[in-house]
Design a protein around this motif. Structure first.
Motif, PDB file in Angstrom:
ATOM      1  N   ASP A 177       1.252  11.620  -7.784  1.00  0.00           N
ATOM      2  CA  ASP A 177       0.049  11.183  -7.068  1.00  0.00           C
ATOM      3  C   ASP A 177      -0.354   9.747  -7.385  1.00  0.00           C
ATOM      4  O   ASP A 177      -1.515   9.370  -7.189  1.00  0.00           O
ATOM      5  CB  ASP A 177      -1.132  12.123  -7.362  1.00  0.00           C
ATOM      6  CG  ASP A 177      -0.832  13.562  -6.969  1.00  0.00           C
ATOM      7  OD1 ASP A 177      -0.205  13.767  -5.905  1.00  0.00           O
ATOM      8  OD2 ASP A 177      -1.179  14.471  -7.740  1.00  0.00           O
ATOM      9  N   LYS A 178       0.577   8.904  -7.852  1.00  0.00           N
ATOM     10  CA  LYS A 178       0.254   7.526  -8.171  1.00  0.00           C
ATOM     11  C   LYS A 178       1.446   6.629  -7.877  1.00  0.00           C
ATOM     12  O   LYS A 178       2.584   6.962  -8.229  1.00  0.00           O
ATOM     13  CB  LYS A 178      -0.154   7.392  -9.642  1.00  0.00           C
ATOM     14  CG  LYS A 178      -0.560   5.988 -10.057  1.00  0.00           C
ATOM     15  CD  LYS A 178      -0.917   5.944 -11.534  1.00  0.00           C
ATOM     16  CE  LYS A 178      -1.294   4.539 -11.979  1.00  0.00           C
ATOM     17  NZ  LYS A 178      -1.603   4.497 -13.446  1.00  0.00           N
ATOM     18  N   VAL A 179       1.157   5.490  -7.261  1.00  0.00           N
ATOM     19  CA  VAL A 179       2.202   4.521  -6.952  1.00  0.00           C
ATOM     20  C   VAL A 179       1.747   3.146  -7.436  1.00  0.00           C
ATOM     21  O   VAL A 179       0.626   2.721  -7.163  1.00  0.00           O
ATOM     22  CB  VAL A 179       2.487   4.461  -5.434  1.00  0.00           C
ATOM     23  CG1 VAL A 179       3.580   3.433  -5.125  1.00  0.00           C
ATOM     24  CG2 VAL A 179       2.891   5.836  -4.902  1.00  0.00           C
TER      25      VAL A 179
ATOM     26  N   THR B  28       0.843  -1.191   0.000  1.00  0.00           N
ATOM     27  CA  THR B  28       0.000   0.000   0.000  1.00  0.00           C
ATOM     28  C   THR B  28       0.880   1.244   0.000  1.00  0.00           C
ATOM     29  O   THR B  28       2.024   1.218   0.465  1.00  0.00           O
ATOM     30  CB  THR B  28      -0.920   0.033   1.233  1.00  0.00           C
ATOM     31  OG1 THR B  28      -0.115  -0.025   2.430  1.00  0.00           O
ATOM     32  CG2 THR B  28      -1.885  -1.139   1.214  1.00  0.00           C
ATOM     33  N   ALA B  29       0.320   2.311  -0.507  1.00  0.00           N
ATOM     34  CA  ALA B  29       1.043   3.584  -0.561  1.00  0.00           C
ATOM     35  C   ALA B  29       0.078   4.708  -0.234  1.00  0.00           C
ATOM     36  O   ALA B  29      -1.007   4.798  -0.818  1.00  0.00           O
ATOM     37  CB  ALA B  29       1.654   3.794  -1.939  1.00  0.00           C
TER      38      ALA B  29
ATOM     39  N   ILE C  40       8.985  -4.051  -7.884  1.00  0.00           N
ATOM     40  CA  ILE C  40       9.455  -2.770  -8.408  1.00  0.00           C
ATOM     41  C   ILE C  40       8.384  -1.756  -8.028  1.00  0.00           C
ATOM     42  O   ILE C  40       7.190  -1.993  -8.240  1.00  0.00           O
ATOM     43  CB  ILE C  40       9.592  -2.796  -9.941  1.00  0.00           C
ATOM     44  CG1 ILE C  40      10.589  -3.870 -10.387  1.00  0.00           C
ATOM     45  CG2 ILE C  40       9.964  -1.418 -10.472  1.00  0.00           C
ATOM     46  CD1 ILE C  40      12.032  -3.516 -10.192  1.00  0.00           C
ATOM     47  N   ILE C  41       8.792  -0.636  -7.462  1.00  0.00           N
ATOM     48  CA  ILE C  41       7.830   0.405  -7.104  1.00  0.00           C
ATOM     49  C   ILE C  41       7.998   1.567  -8.068  1.00  0.00           C
ATOM     50  O   ILE C  41       9.083   2.143  -8.179  1.00  0.00           O
ATOM     51  CB  ILE C  41       8.027   0.873  -5.655  1.00  0.00           C
ATOM     52  CG1 ILE C  41       7.805  -0.304  -4.690  1.00  0.00           C
ATOM     53  CG2 ILE C  41       7.066   2.011  -5.319  1.00  0.00           C
ATOM     54  CD1 ILE C  41       8.052   0.038  -3.235  1.00  0.00           C
ATOM     55  N   LYS C  42       6.927   1.889  -8.765  1.00  0.00           N
ATOM     56  CA  LYS C  42       6.959   2.997  -9.719  1.00  0.00           C
ATOM     57  C   LYS C  42       6.122   4.144  -9.177  1.00  0.00           C
ATOM     58  O   LYS C  42       4.945   3.983  -8.848  1.00  0.00           O
ATOM     59  CB  LYS C  42       6.408   2.559 -11.075  1.00  0.00           C
ATOM     60  CG  LYS C  42       6.507   3.643 -12.138  1.00  0.00           C
ATOM     61  CD  LYS C  42       5.979   3.163 -13.488  1.00  0.00           C
ATOM     62  CE  LYS C  42       6.102   4.254 -14.542  1.00  0.00           C
ATOM     63  NZ  LYS C  42       5.535   3.829 -15.841  1.00  0.00           N
ATOM     64  N   ILE C  43       6.756   5.316  -9.086  1.00  0.00           N
ATOM     65  CA  ILE C  43       6.109   6.478  -8.493  1.00  0.00           C
ATOM     66  C   ILE C  43       5.985   7.579  -9.537  1.00  0.00           C
ATOM     67  O   ILE C  43       6.972   8.013 -10.141  1.00  0.00           O
ATOM     68  CB  ILE C  43       6.918   6.995  -7.287  1.00  0.00           C
ATOM     69  CG1 ILE C  43       7.097   5.877  -6.251  1.00  0.00           C
ATOM     70  CG2 ILE C  43       6.227   8.200  -6.656  1.00  0.00           C
ATOM     71  CD1 ILE C  43       8.065   6.232  -5.141  1.00  0.00           C
TER      72      ILE C  43
END
Length: 569
Positions: A123-125, A13-14, A117-120
């Motif tokens: 305002d979106k993750v 979660t982010a 892999i976390i892509k930021i």
């Protein structure tokens, strides 16, 4: 408005949060220290569920300020067990500013053992499966991610060392060419990122930073004068752009403080072969580059791009510390060898300083001979392969020395000394010993400080304290420490105060400005106290007190009682 991004690595979660007013004057290193005290049990297992990986921009991140695009990574160090911050150039800081982030806080760890892999983006993750990327080292990983996700990204990644949990592992950040050549190197933070099963963090690097100012025109005017001060300084304005930090090889050798043969000597008759002057000469003939910027908007440009004899890119940002610890410290005078080590370390994700110190201990312990290039590369390859001895090497210099029975071990709080012998540069020795994060030269290096004899103990504690405060300030602003050379001139301190007033409002004077550094160190010391550290840990290796460094006929003689007066807050 700047935001916090809180990521739960287990629940995937982010959550974006507004930044509380109490964090307004915390950034970079100081924000990491504050969050560690508020949110992390100092007694926790550094690679366990309770530690957090914190990524921060500095207080000037996103502004037009030169060198303010450094990105800070922190947590409880897997290597030292202390509070830790390691900052880095590259494109990550600029992307951070464009995304409007003040900090990313990553907590928990996956129970399913699955990598992400976390892509930021704005305002979106997104949490993306990382199965196809696990096992790749940083260069292949960056190339594949840029192929899959486009080139307008900044990549924060770990190689095999971070995956394996090596306590000397790094987090790499891509440079402006897309190469993962910039390292948040010290303290084993790659292992912390690996413990969260995060292979890489992708920051979309679109648009422009939209920093808020109380008075932008006044900021621009004050910044212009500050830049003039940087360019007027002979080190930041002339020496570093011409030869990079490699210029220090001849300088430190002349001082008698060049680590040689595992810190058994302070001068080396082959130093010229690995000097900045030699590096510039070689790279001019090969199509490499000196005067390279490691991050957008840098006016100093102290980095370099190194090519091999065939004119092919090898690595970027081969710094003095890498050169000395993998050169003179090992009895090796080949710049090509050192460049290869730098490339291997960036690719696999190893701290080049700890690697050089560990290899030196192996040579001291007769695992391989001093000067053995092939043997040294073979030991790095053992780390990459994960052999039994490779895992010992990956645990760091202290662990390797203990295994081999070596007594001359150049570490403080488990972290290897950087490439300055404290017997020849006693102010730096005080910093090594008393810095809350271990033997970090960037926490307060006394090289070139006027008015204090580097070989004598008088004045060194006060000098180190002042330098440590100044460096903690610069790290909290998110600037490169080389931008600080000009603040020996009070006029440039005033320009920096004017920048802070124009950015944040209110009255700023030197006391308030340097108070940002004091608060950072005080918080780190508080965290370390909770982790069980005491004044007894603020010591250099025993051999530094007993073995005379013949190059300057000196031992380290600052007493424990005198050392206790350093950073007294």
């Amino acid at each position: 408005m700047l935001k916090f991004l809180r990521i739960n690595a287990n629940q995937k979660t982010a959550i974006f949060e507004e930044v509380k007013e109490e964090y307004k004057f915390f950034g970079g290193r100081s924000l990491i220290a504050k969050l560690l005290n508020e949110e992390v049990d100092p007694a926790c297992n550094a690679l366990g569920v309770d530690n957090k990986l914190i990524i921060c921009g500095g207080l000037l991140n996103g502004t037009i300020a030169t060198t303010s695009g450094r990105l800070a990574f922190g947590g409880k160090s897997p290597l030292t067990g202390t509070a830790k911050e390691a900052n880095v150039g590259g494109t990550g800081g600029a992307a951070f500013g464009k995304l409007g982030l003040k900090a990313i806080v990553i907590e928990d760890m996956p129970t399913d053992n699955e990598w992400s892999i976390i892509k930021i983006s704005k305002d979106k993750v997104e949490f993306l499966p990382a199965a196809k990327y696990v096992g790749l080292n940083n260069y292949d990983l960056a190339a594949q991610l840029r192929k899959d996700m486009g080139t307008k990204i900044s990549i924060l990644s770990i190689g095999g060392a971070g995956e394996k949990g090596y306590r000397n592992s790094t987090i790499q950040v891509t440079d402006m060419s897309g190469n993962p050549a910039r390292a948040a190197a010290r303290g084993g933070l790659g292992a912390l990122m690996g413990s969260k099963k995060i292979k890489a963090i992708i920051l979309e690097d679109n648009g422009i930073a939209n920093a808020e100012y109380e008075d932008k025109e006044k900021f621009i005017a004050a910044h212009r004068k500050f830049v003039e001060g940087i360019k007027a300084n002979p080190v930041s304005g002339q020496l570093l752009p011409t030869f990079g930090t490699a210029a220090l090889v001849n300088a430190v050798n002349g001082l008698g403080g060049l680590p040689t043969l595992n810190y058994s000597q302070g001068r080396w008759d082959k130093a010229e072969m690995i000097s900045g002057e030699k590096l510039a000469e070689v790279q001019q003939s090969r199509g490499g580059k000196m005067g390279h910027a490691c991050q957008p908007g840098c006016v100093i440009k102290c980095s370099n791009v190194l090519h091999d004899a065939n004119g092919k890119y090898v690595t970027s940002g081969c710094e003095y510390e890498t050169i000395a610890l993998n050169g003179s410290n090992l009895g090796i005078d080949s710049l090509d060898f050192i460049a290869k080590v730098d490339r291997l370390c960036d690719d696999f994700g190893l701290d080049t300083m700890d690697t050089g110190a560990t290899l030196g201990v192996c040579m001291e312990g007769k695992k391989i001979a001093f000067g053995d290039e092939k043997g040294a590369l073979g030991l790095i390859e053992e780390m990459m392969a994960g052999t039994d001895f490779g895992k010992i090497l990956g645990a760091g210099t202290d662990a390797t020395a203990k295994y081999l029975g070596v007594k001359r071990v150049p570490t403080v709080k488990g972290q290897s000394l950087a490439a300055y012998d404290p017997r020849a540069l006693k102010g730096t020795g005080v910093t090594y010993a008393t810095c809350p994060m271990g033997a970090d030269h960037t926490a307060g290096n006394s090289l070139g400080a006027p008015g204090v004899d580097p070989y004598k103990k008088e004045g060194q504690v006060a000098l180190s304290t002042n330098l440590q405060v100044a460096m903690a300030l610069i790290d909290s602003l998110g600037m490169c420490i080389f931008a600080s050379f000009c603040i020996v001139d009070p006029a440039n301190v005033c320009h920096l105060c004017d920048m802070m007033a124009a950015k944040f409002g209110g009255e700023w004077n030197p006391d308030r400005l340097f108070g940002l550094g004091v608060q950072s160190i005080a918080l780190e010391k508080k965290f370390n106290k909770g982790a069980g550290f005491t004044a007894a840990d603020d010591r250099l290796p025993e051999f530094m007190y007993t073995e005379t460094l013949e190059s300057c006929n000196s031992v380290f003689d600052v007493t424990d009682e005198e050392m206790a007066q350093a950073i007294p807050f």
